[in-house]
Write a protein that holds these residues in place. Structure first.
Motif, short mmCIF file in Angstrom:
data_model
loop_
_atom_site.label_atom_id
_atom_site.label_comp_id
_atom_site.label_asym_id
_atom_site.label_seq_id
_atom_site.Cartn_x
_atom_site.Cartn_y
_atom_site.Cartn_z
N MET A 111 43.27 -36.54 32.16
CA MET A 111 43.65 -37.90 32.43
C MET A 111 42.74 -38.92 31.75
SD MET A 111 45.04 -38.12 36.40
CE MET A 111 43.89 -39.30 36.87
N ILE A 112 41.45 -38.63 31.70
CA ILE A 112 40.52 -39.62 31.18
C ILE A 112 40.44 -39.60 29.65
CG2 ILE A 112 38.33 -38.34 31.20
CD1 ILE A 112 37.43 -41.04 32.81
N LYS A 113 40.75 -38.46 29.07
CA LYS A 113 40.66 -38.32 27.61
C LYS A 113 41.51 -39.36 26.90
CE LYS A 113 40.72 -34.69 24.11
NZ LYS A 113 39.59 -35.26 23.45
N HIS A 114 42.70 -39.67 27.43
CA HIS A 114 43.59 -40.65 26.79
C HIS A 114 43.00 -42.07 26.84
CE1 HIS A 114 46.62 -37.63 26.22
NE2 HIS A 114 46.52 -37.29 27.49
N LEU A 115 42.14 -42.34 27.79
CA LEU A 115 41.47 -43.64 27.85
C LEU A 115 40.31 -43.71 26.86
CD1 LEU A 115 41.34 -44.11 31.72
CD2 LEU A 115 42.67 -45.49 30.11
N GLU A 116 39.66 -42.59 26.62
CA GLU A 116 38.45 -42.57 25.79
C GLU A 116 38.72 -42.39 24.30
OE1 GLU A 116 35.33 -40.79 29.08
OE2 GLU A 116 35.95 -39.50 27.43
N ASP A 117 39.74 -41.63 23.96
CA ASP A 117 39.96 -41.24 22.56
C ASP A 117 40.26 -42.36 21.57
OD1 ASP A 117 39.30 -38.64 22.99
OD2 ASP A 117 41.33 -37.83 22.83
N PRO A 118 40.86 -43.49 21.99
CA PRO A 118 41.17 -44.52 20.98
C PRO A 118 39.93 -45.15 20.32
CG PRO A 118 42.45 -44.89 22.97
CD PRO A 118 41.46 -43.82 23.28
N TYR A 119 38.75 -44.94 20.87
CA TYR A 119 37.57 -45.64 20.38
C TYR A 119 36.58 -44.67 19.75
CZ TYR A 119 39.84 -48.90 23.40
OH TYR A 119 40.79 -49.69 23.98
N PRO A 120 36.38 -44.80 18.43
CA PRO A 120 35.46 -43.88 17.77
C PRO A 120 34.01 -44.13 18.19
CG PRO A 120 36.19 -45.59 16.25
CD PRO A 120 36.95 -45.77 17.52
#
Length: 192
Positions: free
Chosen positions: A1-10
């Motif tokens: 669930m949290i990966k989708h919140l974190e991945d957009p930002y390098p």
């Protein structure tokens, strides 16, 4: 669930020229433990420790002004979250004259509102938890403040697909953090 919140930002490394082109470093408050009997490092939850520590490392690389917000945390405390964060940063070698605080704000929306006037016309490096960036960036953009996201406190691993397994305390914590952020996004996008 949290990966989708974190991945957009390098990930933004300390040596990156991208953040060095910004005008200032901004750290959003997370929390502080009001217990003077604890060692200094034990008073900082992981989110605060990582945000403050990374910003201090950035500052040591290129002395950029640091902006903090956050009001009084609890009944016993007489210092604001911003003042506690300033103490952390000066302990890490940041010059107190380069730290600007507004001791207002008790959530992301009100912290950004407290900082908006101070940051008018600035391009900022926003140091906050990776899962928190989507919401935080939107609040800053509402004030026409240009943001370079600097994610820290990653709760998922980069370039690794999530694996389903038995629940454990870490998974439950990540799920709670994700739910907090998704509820915040619902508030931000539909209820405010």
């Amino acid at each position: 669930m949290i990966k989708h919140l974190e991945d957009p930002y390098p990930t933004i490394k300390i040596e990156s020229k991208a953040w060095q082109q910004t005008d200032a470093i901004v750290i959003l408050a997370c929390n502080y433990v009001e217990d003077d009997d604890l060692p200094f490092v034990s008073r900082w939850p992981n989110c605060s420790m990582q945000r403050n520590h990374y910003a201090a490392l950035m500052y040591q690389s290129v002395n950029k002004p640091i902006y903090l917000a956050g009001g009084i945390l609890g009944r016993r405390d007489v210092y604001s979250q911003a003042a506690h964060n300033r103490e952390f940063l000066t302990t890490m070698g940041v010059n107190a004259n380069d730290i600007f605080i507004n001791a207002k704000g008790n959530n992301t929306e009100t912290e950004v509102a407290a900082l908006a006037e101070m940051l008018d016309g600035k391009y900022i490096s926003l140091v906050t938890s990776a899962s928190h960036l989507t919401r935080a960036i939107t609040y800053f953009e509402d004030y026409n403040i240009k943001v370079l996201p600097v994610p820290v406190e990653h709760l998922s691993r980069k370039n690794v697909e999530p694996v389903l397994g038995l629940p454990n305390a870490s998974s439950l914590y990540r799920s709670e953090r994700a739910l907090h952020e998704y509820l915040g996004l619902i508030y931000q996008n539909y209820l405010r």
